[in-house]
Structure formats: structure tokens, C-alpha cells
Design a protein around this motif. Sequence first.
Motif, short mmCIF file in Angstrom:
data_model
loop_
_atom_site.label_atom_id
_atom_site.label_comp_id
_atom_site.label_asym_id
_atom_site.label_seq_id
_atom_site.Cartn_x
_atom_site.Cartn_y
_atom_site.Cartn_z
N HIS A 343 0.83 -1.20 0.00
CA HIS A 343 0.00 0.00 0.00
C HIS A 343 0.86 1.26 0.00
N ALA A 344 2.00 1.19 0.72
CA ALA A 344 2.92 2.33 0.69
C ALA A 344 3.38 2.59 -0.74
N LEU A 345 3.67 1.52 -1.49
CA LEU A 345 4.13 1.69 -2.87
C LEU A 345 3.03 2.26 -3.76
N MET A 346 1.82 1.68 -3.67
CA MET A 346 0.78 2.11 -4.62
C MET A 346 0.26 3.50 -4.30
N LYS A 347 0.00 3.78 -3.01
CA LYS A 347 -0.49 5.11 -2.67
C LYS A 347 0.59 6.15 -2.86
N GLY A 348 1.85 5.74 -2.62
CA GLY A 348 2.96 6.65 -2.88
C GLY A 348 2.96 7.09 -4.33
N ALA A 349 2.87 6.11 -5.23
CA ALA A 349 2.89 6.42 -6.67
C ALA A 349 1.69 7.29 -7.05
N LEU A 350 0.50 6.93 -6.53
CA LEU A 350 -0.71 7.68 -6.91
C LEU A 350 -0.64 9.12 -6.40
N PHE A 351 -0.30 9.29 -5.13
CA PHE A 351 -0.27 10.65 -4.57
C PHE A 351 0.83 11.48 -5.23
N MET A 352 1.94 10.81 -5.63
CA MET A 352 3.01 11.55 -6.32
C MET A 352 2.51 12.06 -7.67
N ALA A 353 1.78 11.22 -8.40
CA ALA A 353 1.24 11.65 -9.69
C ALA A 353 0.27 12.82 -9.48
N VAL A 354 -0.56 12.71 -8.45
CA VAL A 354 -1.53 13.78 -8.18
C VAL A 354 -0.80 15.07 -7.79
N GLY A 355 0.29 14.92 -7.02
CA GLY A 355 1.06 16.09 -6.62
C GLY A 355 1.64 16.81 -7.83
N ALA A 356 2.05 16.04 -8.84
CA ALA A 356 2.58 16.64 -10.07
C ALA A 356 1.48 17.44 -10.78
N ILE A 357 0.25 16.92 -10.74
CA ILE A 357 -0.87 17.65 -11.36
C ILE A 357 -1.13 18.94 -10.59
N VAL A 358 -1.06 18.85 -9.25
CA VAL A 358 -1.26 20.05 -8.43
C VAL A 358 -0.22 21.11 -8.78
N LEU A 359 1.03 20.67 -9.00
CA LEU A 359 2.10 21.61 -9.33
C LEU A 359 1.79 22.37 -10.61
N ARG A 360 1.29 21.67 -11.62
CA ARG A 360 1.06 22.30 -12.92
C ARG A 360 -0.28 23.03 -13.00
N HIS A 361 -1.26 22.59 -12.26
CA HIS A 361 -2.60 23.17 -12.42
C HIS A 361 -3.16 23.82 -11.16
N GLY A 362 -2.40 23.79 -10.06
CA GLY A 362 -2.86 24.43 -8.84
C GLY A 362 -3.89 23.63 -8.07
N ALA A 363 -4.47 22.62 -8.71
CA ALA A 363 -5.44 21.77 -8.04
C ALA A 363 -5.52 20.47 -8.81
#
Lengths: 494, 131
Positions: A343-363
Motif C-alpha cells: 500500500h505504501a508503494l501504490m499510494k505513494g505512486a498515486l499521490f506523487m502523480a496527483v502532486g505533479a498535477i497540483v504543481l502544474r494546475h494548482g489543483a
Amino acid sequence: MIAYHLPILQIVVPLIAAPLSAFCRRAGMAWYLALIICAASFAISVALLVRVLDEGHISYLLGNWAAPWGIEYRIDAVNAFVLLIISGMGTMVLPYARVSIADEIEPHNQALFYTCYLLCFAGLLGMVITGDAFNAFVFMEISSLATYVLVALGAKRDRRALSAAFTYLVMGTIGATFFVIGIGLVYMVTGTLNMADLAARLQGLEQNRTALVAFAFIVTGIGLKLALFPMHLWLPNAYAFAPSAVTVFIAATATKAAVYLMLRFLFTVFGTDYNVLGLTLTYMFTPLALAAMFAASTVAIFQFEIKRMLAYSSVAQLGYTVLGISFASVTGLTATMIHLFNHALMKGALFMAVGAIVLRHGAATIDSVRGLGRTMPWTMAAFVAGGLSLIGVPLTVGFISKWYLVAASLESGRWPIAVLIVLSSLIGVIYIWRVIEAAYLEKPPEGRTAREAPLSMLIPTWGLVGANIYFGIDAELTSRVAGAAARLLLWVAP
Amino acid sequence: MSLDDVLGLFNYWMVIVLMMTGLYIVVSRGNLVKKIVGLNIFQTSVFLLYISMGKVSGGTAPILTGKPEVYSNPLPHVLILTAIVVGVATTALGLALVVRIKNAYGSIEEDEIQTMDLVAESEAETTGHRR
């Protein structure tokens, strides 16, 4: 010499580095310090795990005070594995954090961010490594207090981070206080705080009312900390509004440390012979785990913000973890231990991808990901891979976890639970699909200029995606360690 | 329940009263500062639980004097020193958050903050879907 002191270095190195990083003027310097320290901690925990697998448990006496009186750090396959998860994820998040934190936190707070990060890191490692019940409480509070600050730092992006942090503070403190009441009561009965000693002295005290009350307080207290449904109300907002890097870190580690403590107290301290343990597992943990799997997944479907959607999914995933505990069998606990890692691996990957979206789009909302399949292909591909792992598609780590869980439920003769595990995974398909549909099948809105996320964020994200697939294909290592841990917890000879 | 149960266990009754008072304040009050106060009372009850459990009747302070003496158990007292520090840190952090919340929302009433959050959320969703 150094090898002998590794257990204490695991804690002391990040703990001393935390105030040092507070003196760093520039965020860059604090970041370098944190990265070096976390990497060193990771190396230490790898060394500890290798040693533990070789020679059984390690006992380290703090200040050389003999065990039941002094504080003992006791490391076996169970906590060595959790230490590895925490230090590994803590190190993976840092390269990712630099750009993300620079964007999401005010400049004057950035250096202090790494101080809190290291404190939280040290606290989580401490509550896992220690063999002393009260010491576990102190480290739990160190990590929790640091986490409240980390969550509140999301206030630059959204002020709701503040109220989320406040709610988390209130609920977390109640949980920790329940835990410490339980420890106090158990101390009244046994006169000891050392976990191994407690286990020995609690034998034959099955009918003792004080011990029984202590059991209830400890289970409820840790239950609050691990967001056991329905005590999860602090979690979704804390994950949703914390800075992205913090979300990755706490989603991958904080609840894992709490699950570890739960396992330790249920099986090592009170033990499988404790009369109410079976009752608690059957009548409390099984229904609550199933409720978490379905209720939280269903709520996740209706979330607009992707971070919050994934946070609800985390509550559901904790349901699977607790379900594994509730079988109280070697296969069940293997499922729990391996799911902590997976779960650490999968949620880590998912939240990291979402964080990249937040960086580019603010949300990161269902709206802001529209058309991202074309403009941020690597980020979205990582999200899809993480999503598949979350659902439990073969060749990903999610499948390995589900496999062990289904095997455990069939082994215990409760096949309806196996059916429910599969059904709840299907709900996962729905909420992951909502994002994929928006990202790949819809056109990006007019006038949106979006670039791919920077490499410093993509590389850790894909590192975790790679780990998801690698450990999904070759689960030999993880299942061996998890199996050894499960047998230790249940006092079964290997 | 005899008189002995009430008076003999007086410290534990007080602990329970304080514990429940604190927890009730946390749950029932909407004012964030009052919630922190409630949390404090709740934690204090645990301090009392630990401190009174270490007391041995007729025992003195655990100081080495050379003569055999009855002394109270110092360990719970020392433990609670740590817990007090944790409690102070929690209170300080909680109040700091309240200050930030007051600046950001202009209110420290839980229901008003929740209403503002819900409004923000539904606005984000409607504008998101309209686009």
C-alpha cells in the motif's frame, strides 16, 4: 562498534538533524541535509533487516540499563520490515518534495518544513523500533505533533488545511491519550513497561478487570491513530489539504506505524491466548474492516478532488489491512504485513502523480485532469499504473495483497469474505476510472497550456511505479519477510 | 457500592470525572479555544491517574538516606513529566493553529468554519462542471 549501535543511530541521527536543519537559512541546504539523513537512515534500516533475518532479534539496551527497567530497543522481522517501509518512503519522497514544496509552501517556511519532516520521520521510526510501551507513546506524539504542522503548512494553497490540521490535532490527541491511559492501567497491573516483559506478566491475568480496560483503551487509542473505520474522520481532509509531498509521506508511513503498534499490542503483548482477543477480532475488527472497504470506497466515488478521493481509498485500504489482522492466522497476518509495504508503494505512486498535477494546475480535481492524458502523458501513465495496482490487477503489488487476503479468508472457512474482497475491489475500478475517463477521453479546456511535470518529480514517481510492478511479479522477498513477521507475531516456529 | 468504594478510590473517581468532563467539552463545544481547554482537562486527568497510582500509603519521596524506608514509586511520576511536556506542546500547537484559523477565516467557531468550507467546496464543484 558502529554495527552494535545501529538501532539507536536509526533514531538519533534524524532526531539530531531536525534542530540542525532549523538553523539552515536556505531551503536548499535544509533539503540536502534531510536527504543525506534520510538516505543514511534507509541504509541503517536495510542493514538492520539483513541482520535480523540472519540472526533473529536484536536487543539494544539504552544507556546499558538492563531490560525490564531501562528502555530496550527490540528489533525483529516485524519492526525491521516496517522500519524499512518508513525510511524507504521517507527517502523516496525527498527528491520529489523539493520542487513541490518550493511551489506549495511560503519561502520563509520551507527550511522549517524539513525540520518538521525529519522530526516526523524520527518519531515514526522511534515508535516502531522501541520495545517500551511508554517510549512508543512519546515517539507517537513526536511524529503526530510534527504531522499536524506539516498538514497545516498546506494553508498557502488552501486555508482548509488549517481546519483539517486542527481536527487531526484534536482526534490524534484523544487517540494518543487513550493509548497512554491504557498503558497506565496495564502498568498498574504488571509494574512493567517493557513489551516482552508485559507479555510474560499478562499471562494468567485474563480475568483481571484492569487489564481488560487497558486492552480496550489501547485498541481504541491506536484505532484512532490508524484511522480504523469509523474513527477515520480526521484522515480525508488531512490528506487532501496537506502539501502534496506531505500527503505522499504520511499516506505511505503514518498509518503503517499505527498498524504496527496495533499488531504489537494485540499479538505480542496481549497474545493470542488473551480471552477477549478473539472476540475483538471477530466482532469488532471484521465488521469494521468490511464496513471500511465498502463505505469508504463508495464515498470515494463521489469525491471531486482527487486527493480526497484517494484519501477515502486509503481508509478502505486500511480496511484490508485490518481484515488481515482479524483472521489472526499466519496467512492473514502475512497479508497485513505485505499490504503495509504494497500500500505504501501504490499510494505513494498515486499521490506523487496527483502532486505533479497540483504543481502544474494548482489543483487536482476531476475537472483539472481533463485531457491530461495528452499534455502530461508520463504523470497520467504513472497514475494509471498506480490505479491498476490499487485495484489489484495481476502483475502489480495490489494483486499480491488481495491474493493473500483471499487465501486467508478461504483458509479460515469464511468464503463470503473472499467474495466481499473481490466486490470491494470492483468499487475501486469505478473511482479510478472516473479519473482515467476525464484524462484520456475528454479534451483539455481551451487556452490551457500545460507542461509535463519536472524530472525531479517524475523519476521518484516512476521509481515507485517500477517497484509496484517489480514486487508484483517477484514477491518472493516481500512475502518471505512478511511471512517471517507473521509467524513471529503469532509465536509460531518458522 | 460501599462508602469505602467511594472514599477509598476517591482519586480514581476524580480522574473519571475530569476525564469525562474534558472529553465532553471537546465534543460539545464549537469554540476552538474551548476545545483545546477540554483537551487539556482530558490530558490532566491522565496525569492524575499516573501520579496517584505511584503513591504508596505512608511512603516518602524516593531519596536514598541509608535507612530502609517506605517510598512512593517514582517511575509513574517521571513518566508523567514527559507526558506534561507533550501536553504543553499539543496545547501550544493547537492554540497556534487557532490563531492561524482566526486570521484565515475570521472566526473560531467550528460550525461557521464548516459552513465556509462547504460553500467553498460546492462552488469549486459547480464552476468545475460548468466549464
